[in-house]
Design a protein around this motif. Structure first.
Motif, PDB file in Angstrom:
ATOM      1  N   MET A  68      23.690  30.358  42.352  1.00 39.03           N
ATOM      2  CA  MET A  68      24.527  31.333  41.367  1.00 39.03           C
ATOM      3  C   MET A  68      25.641  32.134  42.411  1.00 39.03           C
ATOM      4  O   MET A  68      25.309  32.375  43.450  1.00 39.03           O
ATOM      5  N   LYS A  69      26.218  32.712  41.015  1.00 39.35           N
ATOM      6  CA  LYS A  69      27.243  33.638  41.373  1.00 39.35           C
ATOM      7  C   LYS A  69      27.009  34.798  40.700  1.00 39.35           C
ATOM      8  O   LYS A  69      26.931  34.741  39.553  1.00 39.35           O
ATOM      9  N   LYS A  70      27.584  35.968  41.925  1.00 39.37           N
ATOM     10  CA  LYS A  70      28.042  37.611  40.993  1.00 39.37           C
ATOM     11  C   LYS A  70      29.824  37.773  40.440  1.00 39.37           C
ATOM     12  O   LYS A  70      29.874  37.400  41.841  1.00 39.37           O
ATOM     13  N   VAL A  71      30.133  36.913  39.593  1.00 43.35           N
ATOM     14  CA  VAL A  71      31.776  37.838  39.656  1.00 43.35           C
ATOM     15  C   VAL A  71      31.823  39.444  38.606  1.00 43.35           C
ATOM     16  O   VAL A  71      31.486  39.916  37.880  1.00 43.35           O
ATOM     17  N   GLU A  72      33.214  39.734  39.612  1.00 43.92           N
ATOM     18  CA  GLU A  72      33.018  41.285  39.368  1.00 43.92           C
ATOM     19  C   GLU A  72      34.752  41.423  38.927  1.00 43.92           C
ATOM     20  O   GLU A  72      35.122  41.161  39.591  1.00 43.92           O
ATOM     21  N   ALA A  73      34.648  42.221  37.488  1.00 42.62           N
ATOM     22  CA  ALA A  73      36.443  42.101  37.838  1.00 42.62           C
ATOM     23  C   ALA A  73      37.168  43.232  37.889  1.00 42.62           C
ATOM     24  O   ALA A  73      36.190  43.932  36.586  1.00 42.62           O
ATOM     25  N   ILE A  74      37.156  44.100  37.799  1.00 41.02           N
ATOM     26  CA  ILE A  74      38.306  45.474  37.700  1.00 41.02           C
ATOM     27  C   ILE A  74      39.617  45.521  36.695  1.00 41.02           C
ATOM     28  O   ILE A  74      40.248  44.675  37.352  1.00 41.02           O
ATOM     29  N   ILE A  75      39.426  45.703  35.752  1.00 36.96           N
ATOM     30  CA  ILE A  75      40.738  45.191  34.769  1.00 36.96           C
ATOM     31  C   ILE A  75      41.182  46.601  34.149  1.00 36.96           C
ATOM     32  O   ILE A  75      40.209  47.917  33.839  1.00 36.96           O
ATOM     33  N   LYS A  76      42.188  46.643  33.548  1.00 35.42           N
ATOM     34  CA  LYS A  76      42.019  47.746  32.553  1.00 35.42           C
ATOM     35  C   LYS A  76      41.962  47.916  31.369  1.00 35.42           C
ATOM     36  O   LYS A  76      41.571  47.015  30.706  1.00 35.42           O
ATOM     37  N   PRO A  77      41.301  48.629  30.652  1.00 36.87           N
ATOM     38  CA  PRO A  77      40.589  48.970  29.846  1.00 36.87           C
ATOM     39  C   PRO A  77      40.702  48.039  28.520  1.00 36.87           C
ATOM     40  O   PRO A  77      40.619  47.776  28.061  1.00 36.87           O
ATOM     41  N   PHE A  78      42.203  48.799  28.332  1.00 38.80           N
ATOM     42  CA  PHE A  78      42.662  47.883  26.941  1.00 38.80           C
ATOM     43  C   PHE A  78      42.203  46.248  26.814  1.00 38.80           C
ATOM     44  O   PHE A  78      42.911  45.711  25.949  1.00 38.80           O
ATOM     45  N   LYS A  79      42.299  45.850  28.893  1.00 41.75           N
ATOM     46  CA  LYS A  79      42.314  44.137  28.304  1.00 41.75           C
ATOM     47  C   LYS A  79      40.447  44.084  28.230  1.00 41.75           C
ATOM     48  O   LYS A  79      40.356  42.288  27.818  1.00 41.75           O
ATOM     49  N   LEU A  80      39.716  44.778  28.093  1.00 44.19           N
ATOM     50  CA  LEU A  80      38.269  43.987  28.179  1.00 44.19           C
ATOM     51  C   LEU A  80      37.988  43.187  26.924  1.00 44.19           C
ATOM     52  O   LEU A  80      37.740  42.250  26.635  1.00 44.19           O
ATOM     53  N   ASP A  81      38.923  43.561  25.692  1.00 42.85           N
ATOM     54  CA  ASP A  81      38.508  42.725  24.568  1.00 42.85           C
ATOM     55  C   ASP A  81      38.970  41.115  24.216  1.00 42.85           C
ATOM     56  O   ASP A  81      38.327  40.362  23.978  1.00 42.85           O
ATOM     57  N   ASP A  82      39.772  40.807  25.091  1.00 41.96           N
ATOM     58  CA  ASP A  82      41.268  40.012  25.719  1.00 41.96           C
ATOM     59  C   ASP A  82      40.013  39.036  26.232  1.00 41.96           C
ATOM     60  O   ASP A  82      39.885  38.243  26.248  1.00 41.96           O
ATOM     61  N   VAL A  83      39.376  40.272  27.703  1.00 43.79           N
ATOM     62  CA  VAL A  83      38.328  39.209  28.539  1.00 43.79           C
ATOM     63  C   VAL A  83      37.536  38.767  28.318  1.00 43.79           C
ATOM     64  O   VAL A  83      37.048  37.575  27.961  1.00 43.79           O
ATOM     65  N   THR A 105      48.951  41.375  33.075  1.00 44.38           N
ATOM     66  CA  THR A 105      49.524  41.697  32.121  1.00 44.38           C
ATOM     67  C   THR A 105      51.790  41.558  33.070  1.00 44.38           C
ATOM     68  O   THR A 105      52.360  41.697  32.496  1.00 44.38           O
ATOM     69  N   GLY A 106      51.259  41.261  34.158  1.00 42.90           N
ATOM     70  CA  GLY A 106      51.987  41.130  35.103  1.00 42.90           C
ATOM     71  C   GLY A 106      52.743  42.015  35.973  1.00 42.90           C
ATOM     72  O   GLY A 106      53.610  42.426  36.389  1.00 42.90           O
ATOM     73  N   LYS A 107      51.941  43.907  35.179  1.00 45.11           N
ATOM     74  CA  LYS A 107      52.507  44.447  35.994  1.00 45.11           C
ATOM     75  C   LYS A 107      51.392  45.301  36.654  1.00 45.11           C
ATOM     76  O   LYS A 107      50.421  44.324  36.954  1.00 45.11           O
ATOM     77  N   ILE A 108      51.961  46.107  38.671  1.00 45.42           N
ATOM     78  CA  ILE A 108      50.942  46.524  38.536  1.00 45.42           C
ATOM     79  C   ILE A 108      50.132  46.753  38.812  1.00 45.42           C
ATOM     80  O   ILE A 108      49.728  47.826  37.257  1.00 45.42           O
ATOM     81  N   GLY A 109      48.331  46.584  39.124  1.00 45.72           N
ATOM     82  CA  GLY A 109      47.323  47.305  38.724  1.00 45.72           C
ATOM     83  C   GLY A 109      46.696  47.058  37.739  1.00 45.72           C
ATOM     84  O   GLY A 109      45.225  47.346  36.873  1.00 45.72           O
ATOM     85  N   ASP A 110      46.946  44.986  37.296  1.00 42.99           N
ATOM     86  CA  ASP A 110      46.550  44.175  36.510  1.00 42.99           C
ATOM     87  C   ASP A 110      44.476  44.254  37.088  1.00 42.99           C
ATOM     88  O   ASP A 110      44.160  43.788  36.019  1.00 42.99           O
ATOM     89  N   GLY A 111      44.128  44.193  38.242  1.00 47.48           N
ATOM     90  CA  GLY A 111      43.228  44.304  38.547  1.00 47.48           C
ATOM     91  C   GLY A 111      42.958  43.448  39.808  1.00 47.48           C
ATOM     92  O   GLY A 111      43.486  42.692  40.161  1.00 47.48           O
ATOM     93  N   LYS A 112      41.866  42.673  39.986  1.00 49.22           N
ATOM     94  CA  LYS A 112      40.981  42.055  41.100  1.00 49.22           C
ATOM     95  C   LYS A 112      39.731  41.594  40.831  1.00 49.22           C
ATOM     96  O   LYS A 112      39.415  42.346  39.679  1.00 49.22           O
ATOM     97  N   ILE A 113      39.648  40.967  40.831  1.00 53.50           N
ATOM     98  CA  ILE A 113      38.465  39.628  40.962  1.00 53.50           C
ATOM     99  C   ILE A 113      36.929  39.626  42.273  1.00 53.50           C
ATOM    100  O   ILE A 113      38.062  39.036  42.887  1.00 53.50           O
ATOM    101  N   PHE A 114      35.917  40.269  42.145  1.00 50.63           N
ATOM    102  CA  PHE A 114      35.496  40.255  43.577  1.00 50.63           C
ATOM    103  C   PHE A 114      34.093  38.820  43.250  1.00 50.63           C
ATOM    104  O   PHE A 114      33.654  38.860  41.939  1.00 50.63           O
ATOM    105  N   VAL A 115      34.087  37.820  44.574  1.00 51.61           N
ATOM    106  CA  VAL A 115      32.820  36.892  43.247  1.00 51.61           C
ATOM    107  C   VAL A 115      31.609  37.017  44.828  1.00 51.61           C
ATOM    108  O   VAL A 115      31.775  36.849  45.836  1.00 51.61           O
ATOM    109  N   SER A 116      30.729  36.876  44.826  1.00 54.19           N
ATOM    110  CA  SER A 116      29.707  37.173  45.628  1.00 54.19           C
ATOM    111  C   SER A 116      28.559  36.316  45.631  1.00 54.19           C
ATOM    112  O   SER A 116      28.400  35.990  44.519  1.00 54.19           O
ATOM    113  N   ASP A 117      27.623  35.600  46.054  1.00 54.67           N
ATOM    114  CA  ASP A 117      26.889  34.774  45.945  1.00 54.67           C
ATOM    115  C   ASP A 117      25.316  35.775  45.246  1.00 54.67           C
ATOM    116  O   ASP A 117      25.204  36.853  45.773  1.00 54.67           O
ATOM    117  N   MET A 118      24.799  34.980  44.628  1.00 58.00           N
ATOM    118  CA  MET A 118      23.851  36.114  44.120  1.00 58.00           C
ATOM    119  C   MET A 118      22.030  35.697  44.937  1.00 58.00           C
ATOM    120  O   MET A 118      21.664  34.166  45.037  1.00 58.00           O
TER     121      MET A 118
END
Length: 112
Positions: free
Chosen positions: A1-16, A83-96
């Motif tokens: 099992m893995k924990k996935v954490e994604a930091i994204i722009k707020p207006f992209k939440l519904d799309d994600v 979005t292709g612009k700076i600040g799109d975010g990051k994804i982190f994956v860790s073990d659970m």
């Protein structure tokens, strides 16, 4: 099992969220956070005074998934949040190590 954490722009939440639901990932937690990376801060004007905003508003999405879903999850988040612009975010994956559903006592994969 893995924990996935994604930091994204707020207006992209519904799309994600929609993209993750489409690939079968339905359980997630979203939190409003602030931070900065290469994007750094920016200057804004308020009532004629200029001030610096050091921390940029973001949304952090956390999900615990089966290890075999990680690549599909990353692809869905990346496509939906980019979005292709700076600040799109990051994804982190860790073990659970352990998961327990409080209501039933189910553990690990059964608790997801």
């Amino acid at each position: 099992m893995k924990k996935v954490e994604a930091i994204i722009k707020p207006f992209k939440l519904d799309d994600v969220r929609a993209a993750l639901t489409d690939v079968g990932i339905t359980g997630m937690t979203a939190t409003e956070v602030k931070g900065f990376g290469r994007q750094k801060g920016h200057t804004e004007l308020y009532r004629g005074a200029e001030y610096v905003v050091d921390f940029i508003p973001k949304v952090k999405i956390e999900m615990v998934i089966d290890a075999d879903q990680v690549d599909v999850c990353i692809e869905a988040v990346t496509k939906a949040a980019r979005t292709g612009k700076i600040g799109d975010g990051k994804i982190f994956v860790s073990d659970m190590e352990k998961i327990v559903r409080i209501r039933t006592g189910e553990a690990d994969k059964d608790a997801i």
